[in-house]
Scaffold this active site. Structure first.
Site, PDB file in Angstrom:
ATOM      1  N   GLY A 103     -13.908  13.600  26.230  1.00  0.00           N
ATOM      2  CA  GLY A 103     -13.515  12.246  26.455  1.00  0.00           C
ATOM      3  C   GLY A 103     -12.445  12.625  27.009  1.00  0.00           C
ATOM      4  O   GLY A 103     -11.703  13.305  27.207  1.00  0.00           O
TER       5      GLY A 103
ATOM      6  N   GLN B  95      -3.249  10.723  29.471  1.00  0.00           N
ATOM      7  CA  GLN B  95      -3.337  12.762  29.207  1.00  0.00           C
ATOM      8  C   GLN B  95      -3.179  13.447  30.420  1.00  0.00           C
ATOM      9  O   GLN B  95      -2.875  14.234  30.042  1.00  0.00           O
ATOM     10  CB  GLN B  95      -4.840  12.533  28.041  1.00  0.00           C
ATOM     11  CG  GLN B  95      -4.825  12.248  27.106  1.00  0.00           C
ATOM     12  CD  GLN B  95      -6.241  12.728  26.624  1.00  0.00           C
ATOM     13  OE1 GLN B  95      -7.084  12.180  26.768  1.00  0.00           O
ATOM     14  NE2 GLN B  95      -6.235  13.396  25.457  1.00  0.00           N
TER      15      GLN B  95
ATOM     16  N   CYS C 247      -8.283  16.086  19.931  1.00  0.00           N
ATOM     17  CA  CYS C 247      -7.383  15.220  20.561  1.00  0.00           C
ATOM     18  C   CYS C 247      -7.512  16.435  21.674  1.00  0.00           C
ATOM     19  O   CYS C 247      -6.364  17.291  21.433  1.00  0.00           O
ATOM     20  CB  CYS C 247      -6.600  14.196  20.469  1.00  0.00           C
ATOM     21  SG  CYS C 247      -5.785  13.771  21.737  1.00  0.00           S
ATOM     22  N   LEU C 248      -7.510  16.868  22.556  1.00  0.00           N
ATOM     23  CA  LEU C 248      -7.189  17.070  23.936  1.00  0.00           C
ATOM     24  C   LEU C 248      -5.128  17.461  23.671  1.00  0.00           C
ATOM     25  O   LEU C 248      -4.915  18.417  23.834  1.00  0.00           O
ATOM     26  CB  LEU C 248      -7.397  17.301  25.041  1.00  0.00           C
ATOM     27  CG  LEU C 248      -8.743  17.651  25.073  1.00  0.00           C
ATOM     28  CD1 LEU C 248      -9.607  17.170  26.865  1.00  0.00           C
ATOM     29  CD2 LEU C 248     -10.112  18.934  24.961  1.00  0.00           C
TER      30      LEU C 248
ATOM     31  N   HIS D 189     -11.444   6.147  20.814  1.00  0.00           N
ATOM     32  CA  HIS D 189     -10.446   6.807  20.838  1.00  0.00           C
ATOM     33  C   HIS D 189     -10.317   6.913  22.367  1.00  0.00           C
ATOM     34  O   HIS D 189      -8.547   6.945  22.539  1.00  0.00           O
ATOM     35  CB  HIS D 189     -11.140   8.812  20.688  1.00  0.00           C
ATOM     36  CG  HIS D 189      -9.763   9.688  20.816  1.00  0.00           C
ATOM     37  ND1 HIS D 189      -9.884  10.979  19.472  1.00  0.00           N
ATOM     38  CD2 HIS D 189      -9.170  10.114  21.809  1.00  0.00           C
ATOM     39  CE1 HIS D 189      -9.171  11.415  19.575  1.00  0.00           C
ATOM     40  NE2 HIS D 189      -8.791  11.177  21.402  1.00  0.00           N
ATOM     41  N   GLU D 190     -10.508   6.868  23.374  1.00  0.00           N
ATOM     42  CA  GLU D 190     -10.172   7.301  24.647  1.00  0.00           C
ATOM     43  C   GLU D 190      -9.446   5.633  24.847  1.00  0.00           C
ATOM     44  O   GLU D 190      -8.676   5.403  25.812  1.00  0.00           O
ATOM     45  CB  GLU D 190     -11.222   7.058  25.644  1.00  0.00           C
ATOM     46  CG  GLU D 190     -11.590   8.157  25.822  1.00  0.00           C
ATOM     47  CD  GLU D 190     -10.943   9.794  25.144  1.00  0.00           C
ATOM     48  OE1 GLU D 190      -9.570   9.251  26.016  1.00  0.00           O
ATOM     49  OE2 GLU D 190     -11.696  10.581  25.383  1.00  0.00           O
TER      50      GLU D 190
ATOM     51  N   HIS E 256      -5.834   5.730  23.439  1.00  0.00           N
ATOM     52  CA  HIS E 256      -4.831   6.288  24.417  1.00  0.00           C
ATOM     53  C   HIS E 256      -4.552   5.407  25.439  1.00  0.00           C
ATOM     54  O   HIS E 256      -3.217   5.177  26.211  1.00  0.00           O
ATOM     55  CB  HIS E 256      -6.034   7.760  25.155  1.00  0.00           C
ATOM     56  CG  HIS E 256      -5.768   8.978  24.554  1.00  0.00           C
ATOM     57  ND1 HIS E 256      -4.224   9.412  24.153  1.00  0.00           N
ATOM     58  CD2 HIS E 256      -6.524   9.722  24.244  1.00  0.00           C
ATOM     59  CE1 HIS E 256      -5.185  10.281  23.682  1.00  0.00           C
ATOM     60  NE2 HIS E 256      -6.471  10.773  23.660  1.00  0.00           N
TER      61      HIS E 256
HETATM   62 ZN   LIG Z   1      -7.208  12.043  22.414  1.00  0.00          ZN
END
Ligand SMILES: [Zn+2]
Length: 168
Positions: free
Chosen positions: A46, A51, A93-94, A135-136, A139
């Site tokens: 995701g 991000q 998380c990236l 999660h997204e 964000h």
């Molecule tokens: Zn993330």
């Protein structure tokens, strides 16, 4: 299609509530394409526009990481209609590399948004897909997964991340 740079913890864009997408124009279509590419390259399941340093309400999700085209979800202005249950699973998380922690999330969600044609879409999800949506959507509301941890854990992780930032 270029792979975009994923911004990391500490970048203010990650702490900002993202703006709604008001018009699905060429810029948004290009952003969506590049986000899919970036998510697959990472690899991740995701990605949210903040991000890649764009404060817009746009997310991409693909549990298959590019293996099954039908799994790809691009959702504009996603929001929860319903959430239910509870599930605790390890999450990463990236934008917060190297940190994996158990996070409590709703077990089931009903999410609504539009696709890139502006058509309304709803997704009823559970398990990992529900988690990725949570999660997204966090964000685009300026919230990172570590904000869902206990205050003590959060403080320890933030210290660690700050140290790594200083180290370069
Ligand atoms: Zn993330």
């Amino acid at each position: 299609m270029p792979v975009l740079t994923i911004v990391k913890y500490g970048n203010p864009v990650l702490a900002k509530k993202a703006e709604p997408v008001r018009e699905i124009n060429d810029e948004i279509l290009e952003l969506a394409r590049n986000m899919v590419e970036t998510m697959h390259a990472a690899p991740g399941v995701g990605l949210a526009a903040p991000q890649v340093n764009v404060s817009k309400r746009l997310i991409t999700v693909d549990l298959s990481v590019g293996e099954r085209p039908d799994d790809l979800i691009v959702l504009v202005n996603p929001e929860f209609l319903e959430t239910g249950g509870e599930s605790i699973l390890e999450e990463g998380c990236l934008s917060v590399p190297g940190i994996q922690e158990k996070v409590k999330r709703p077990a089931r969600v009903l999410v609504r948004g539009t696709d890139l044609q502006g058509k309304e879409k709803t997704f009823e999800a559970e398990g990992l897909l529900a988690r990725v949506f949570c999660h997204e959507i966090d964000h685009i509301n300026g919230r990172l997964f570590i904000e869902n941890l206990s205050p003590l854990k959060r403080t320890l992780i933030k210290k660690k991340l700050k140290k790594e930032q200083l180290a370069g």
